[in-house]
Scaffold this active site. Sequence first.
Site, PDB file in Angstrom:
ATOM      1  CD  GLU A  95     -26.721  12.564  27.143  1.00  0.00           C
ATOM      2  OE1 GLU A  95     -27.461  11.956  27.930  1.00  0.00           O
ATOM      3  OE2 GLU A  95     -26.310  12.073  26.055  1.00  0.00           O
ATOM      4  CG  HIS A 164     -23.854   4.930  34.874  1.00  0.00           C
ATOM      5  ND1 HIS A 164     -24.956   4.124  34.715  1.00  0.00           N
ATOM      6  CD2 HIS A 164     -23.483   5.299  33.624  1.00  0.00           C
ATOM      7  CE1 HIS A 164     -25.252   4.014  33.440  1.00  0.00           C
ATOM      8  NE2 HIS A 164     -24.364   4.715  32.742  1.00  0.00           N
TER       9      HIS A 164
END
Length: 372
Positions: A95, A164
């Site tokens: 990322e 998450h």
Amino acid sequence: MLGVARRRLVGSGCVLGQLAQALRPAAAARTYSAAAKEITVREALNSALDEEMSADPSVFLMGEEVGEYQGAYKISKGLLDKYGPDRVLDTPITEAGFTGIGVGAAYHGLRPIVEFMTFNFSMQAIDHIINSAAKSNYMSAGQISVPIVFRGPNGAAAGVGAQHSQCYAAWYAHVPGLKVLAPYSAEDARGLLKAAIRDPDPVVFLENELLYGESFPVSDEVLDSSFCLPIGKAKIERQGKDVTIIAFSKMVGYALQAADILAKEGISAEVINLRSIRPLDRAAINASVRKTNRLVTVEEGFPQHGIGAEICMAVVEDSFEYLDAPVERIAGADVPVPYAANLERMAVPQVEDIVRAAKRACYRAVPMAATA
């Protein structure tokens, strides 16, 4: 990558180089019925991406599995076949790397859309989002604009654990230079994503995984390729006169369910869908509270320093004298989201929590017979 972007901008006839050679056979043109229809949030996002990429060759999509796999949640389905690998870029699992590439491309006049498989992973790239994207326009005295969209699912899904399941609305809304949007319906998703892509500034676009498959009715206007929603404007989803319930993303649906329950008990709830977290539509918030004289805020995120706290302060600053009851704030539990389903449900706001809060605000929490 910045050198490649520069060469393509300066040395080629189109923004992304010899794009025509890279494109694969185009998919069939999308057609819509003239009558009102229902589409899913997934379809709304896909069509918005498709139309904006078709309209502007400087728009491109990058992220993990967005191309060959057609998106982890199939949001980018069909786009690789239509626009080719120069504009739908599969990235490594890094990322920080591909977000930095996206910001650099935006510096040079392109319009990247960076997809995170979940916004929890955006923490790997948060330096680029905040220090490279959000601050550059100010630090360059307006000489550098950064037209980039960071998008992906945000907040709790179902059984995916604390790492998450976090809501990042308050994190990114805290930063000057960023615009933060959170769609609820298919209309929101389509209109706000188009607005985000066209905007000259960096936009954080917070979707919700559990909403992708939900269908919503849309009008012909929404399906028109020119449709776009204004950034910074909330929507009154349901008119009411007794209490204002303000929510965003998935919690809007919960608020509407709560309003249905409250209506059966004689309480008329007004439900406001924020749509835009930053800028915040303070005018709409205060206008509603001045009408109902009561406020309930709902969010999935942690309570401390949350969006609900900011909404409460906006009302205290501008409409305190209109309040007939203390403000009620519904938020996620102040703990990492548990993995176990029964504990997860307790950690995330539920419809019954909103109903109880609205009743407290209307002084209906205690049955009248008990006070006789």
